[in-house]
Design a protein around this motif. Sequence first.
Motif, PDB file in Angstrom:
ATOM      1  N   GLU A  32      12.331 -11.581   0.644  1.00  0.00           N
ATOM      2  CA  GLU A  32      12.627 -10.159   0.477  1.00  0.00           C
ATOM      3  C   GLU A  32      12.971  -9.828  -0.971  1.00  0.00           C
ATOM      4  O   GLU A  32      13.294 -10.698  -1.776  1.00  0.00           O
ATOM      5  N   VAL A  33      12.894  -8.535  -1.277  1.00  0.00           N
ATOM      6  CA  VAL A  33      13.386  -8.019  -2.557  1.00  0.00           C
ATOM      7  C   VAL A  33      14.672  -7.266  -2.239  1.00  0.00           C
ATOM      8  O   VAL A  33      14.659  -6.260  -1.529  1.00  0.00           O
ATOM      9  N   PHE A  34      15.772  -7.776  -2.779  1.00  0.00           N
ATOM     10  CA  PHE A  34      17.089  -7.217  -2.493  1.00  0.00           C
ATOM     11  C   PHE A  34      17.644  -6.594  -3.763  1.00  0.00           C
ATOM     12  O   PHE A  34      17.767  -7.265  -4.793  1.00  0.00           O
ATOM     13  N   ALA A  35      17.939  -5.318  -3.716  1.00  0.00           N
ATOM     14  CA  ALA A  35      18.484  -4.608  -4.879  1.00  0.00           C
ATOM     15  C   ALA A  35      19.993  -4.492  -4.736  1.00  0.00           C
ATOM     16  O   ALA A  35      20.497  -3.999  -3.725  1.00  0.00           O
ATOM     17  N   LEU A  36      20.696  -4.968  -5.749  1.00  0.00           N
ATOM     18  CA  LEU A  36      22.153  -4.874  -5.772  1.00  0.00           C
ATOM     19  C   LEU A  36      22.539  -3.776  -6.763  1.00  0.00           C
ATOM     20  O   LEU A  36      22.290  -3.882  -7.963  1.00  0.00           O
ATOM     21  N   LEU A  37      23.120  -2.717  -6.232  1.00  0.00           N
ATOM     22  CA  LEU A  37      23.473  -1.549  -7.038  1.00  0.00           C
ATOM     23  C   LEU A  37      24.986  -1.429  -7.150  1.00  0.00           C
ATOM     24  O   LEU A  37      25.720  -1.812  -6.245  1.00  0.00           O
ATOM     25  N   GLY A  38      25.416  -0.851  -8.261  1.00  0.00           N
ATOM     26  CA  GLY A  38      26.839  -0.609  -8.437  1.00  0.00           C
ATOM     27  C   GLY A  38      27.104  -0.079  -9.831  1.00  0.00           C
ATOM     28  O   GLY A  38      26.325  -0.314 -10.759  1.00  0.00           O
ATOM     29  N   ARG A 175       4.999  -4.862 -11.410  1.00  0.00           N
ATOM     30  CA  ARG A 175       3.784  -5.557 -10.976  1.00  0.00           C
ATOM     31  C   ARG A 175       4.059  -7.034 -10.727  1.00  0.00           C
ATOM     32  O   ARG A 175       3.587  -7.612  -9.737  1.00  0.00           O
ATOM     33  N   ILE A 176       4.832  -7.657 -11.603  1.00  0.00           N
ATOM     34  CA  ILE A 176       5.162  -9.074 -11.447  1.00  0.00           C
ATOM     35  C   ILE A 176       5.975  -9.294 -10.179  1.00  0.00           C
ATOM     36  O   ILE A 176       5.754 -10.260  -9.441  1.00  0.00           O
ATOM     37  N   VAL A 177       6.927  -8.407  -9.920  1.00  0.00           N
ATOM     38  CA  VAL A 177       7.733  -8.524  -8.700  1.00  0.00           C
ATOM     39  C   VAL A 177       6.849  -8.462  -7.468  1.00  0.00           C
ATOM     40  O   VAL A 177       7.015  -9.239  -6.521  1.00  0.00           O
ATOM     41  N   ASP A 178       5.885  -7.546  -7.454  1.00  0.00           N
ATOM     42  CA  ASP A 178       4.955  -7.455  -6.327  1.00  0.00           C
ATOM     43  C   ASP A 178       4.178  -8.759  -6.151  1.00  0.00           C
ATOM     44  O   ASP A 178       4.006  -9.248  -5.019  1.00  0.00           O
ATOM     45  N   THR A 179       3.715  -9.329  -7.266  1.00  0.00           N
ATOM     46  CA  THR A 179       2.948 -10.580  -7.204  1.00  0.00           C
ATOM     47  C   THR A 179       3.809 -11.723  -6.686  1.00  0.00           C
ATOM     48  O   THR A 179       3.371 -12.511  -5.833  1.00  0.00           O
ATOM     49  N   LEU A 180       5.036 -11.826  -7.187  1.00  0.00           N
ATOM     50  CA  LEU A 180       5.930 -12.891  -6.752  1.00  0.00           C
ATOM     51  C   LEU A 180       6.293 -12.745  -5.276  1.00  0.00           C
ATOM     52  O   LEU A 180       6.388 -13.742  -4.546  1.00  0.00           O
ATOM     53  N   LYS A 181       6.475 -11.515  -4.834  1.00  0.00           N
ATOM     54  CA  LYS A 181       6.789 -11.290  -3.431  1.00  0.00           C
ATOM     55  C   LYS A 181       5.637 -11.752  -2.539  1.00  0.00           C
ATOM     56  O   LYS A 181       5.848 -12.355  -1.482  1.00  0.00           O
ATOM     57  N   GLU A 182       4.397 -11.503  -2.976  1.00  0.00           N
ATOM     58  CA  GLU A 182       3.237 -11.957  -2.221  1.00  0.00           C
ATOM     59  C   GLU A 182       3.200 -13.476  -2.116  1.00  0.00           C
ATOM     60  O   GLU A 182       2.681 -14.033  -1.145  1.00  0.00           O
ATOM     61  N   ARG A 183       3.760 -14.156  -3.106  1.00  0.00           N
ATOM     62  CA  ARG A 183       3.811 -15.620  -3.091  1.00  0.00           C
ATOM     63  C   ARG A 183       4.987 -16.148  -2.282  1.00  0.00           C
ATOM     64  O   ARG A 183       5.174 -17.358  -2.163  1.00  0.00           O
ATOM     65  N   GLY A 184       5.828 -15.255  -1.781  1.00  0.00           N
ATOM     66  CA  GLY A 184       6.962 -15.667  -0.975  1.00  0.00           C
ATOM     67  C   GLY A 184       8.250 -15.889  -1.732  1.00  0.00           C
ATOM     68  O   GLY A 184       9.232 -16.390  -1.172  1.00  0.00           O
TER      69      GLY A 184
END
Length: 308
Positions: A32-38, A175-184
């Motif tokens: 997953e992509v988890f965004a930590l905001l604060g 774009r890199i995040v999308d690519t890395l997510k596709e790789r798991g």
Amino acid sequence: MAPIISVRDLQKTYSGGFEALKSISLDIEEGEVFALLGPNGAGKTTLISTICGLVMPTSGSISIGGFDTEKDYRSARKLVGLVPQEMPTAPFDKVIDTVALSRGLFGLPRNKAFIEDILKDLSLWDKRDNQIMMLSGGMKRRVLVAKALAHEPKVLFLDEPTAGVDVELRRDMWRIVDTLKERGVTIILTTHYIEEAEEMADRVGVINKGEIILVENKDVLMRKLGRKQLTLELAEPLSAIPDAVQTKGLSIEGEGSQLVYVYDTRSERTGITSLLSSLSAAGIRFNDLNTSQSSLEDIFVDLVKVKS
């Protein structure tokens, strides 16, 4: 399936008694992509630095890929790539050498093709023989990303990765995040740019004053806490809202030429239907309408305001 990162009752208290993290428990799911905001000083960087082993916790436990970060530090750390806000690099080293060195530090064999792919993905290939000190701030940030990816981590932490950089790098990062997510690859992102979280995240966590105040699926969060606004362009101006159309969240704007109805997403169907029926019965006509929805930034500001 067990979470790839599991944090339990994590506390960090600095000398002087300042409590940076207060009994945080958090699970991050694999892939997953988890965004930590604060807000500034909320504990975002302290939390990810503690998970990565750069800061020692006062108490609590952390596991990455099933490995305890204290009892089996090497195995846990090998799974993690970290892109910090700032990190000193040897100014006279070449780009390609500093990235290749990062791979070697984790005991991995040389892989020129892999390093080349990383540098090309980050638009660094043409700068591969440049010394670090010759690069712009944005290019140095790209090098930090390349270093974090050099040992093929399963978990990538991005701590304010696009703060102060150009739009091109920000889009490259998405774009890199999308690519890395596709790789798991699992990605944990801290950011002040709420649109980044809105663009990339699967789930959102909000931290304030060292406490996690909310963890939720991004889309569910926006449905639960989001507000919508319906604006009606009236055929004839109104000086006041007729008694028959009085309803919570309705107001006159635009010098009487607009009726604006603000509502939460849970009351959408009944609220709008009832309003339009009441307007029709009162003989109020409109020429046009449009809707808008609160952004993740609006929700975040409201959450932090309530918890402050």
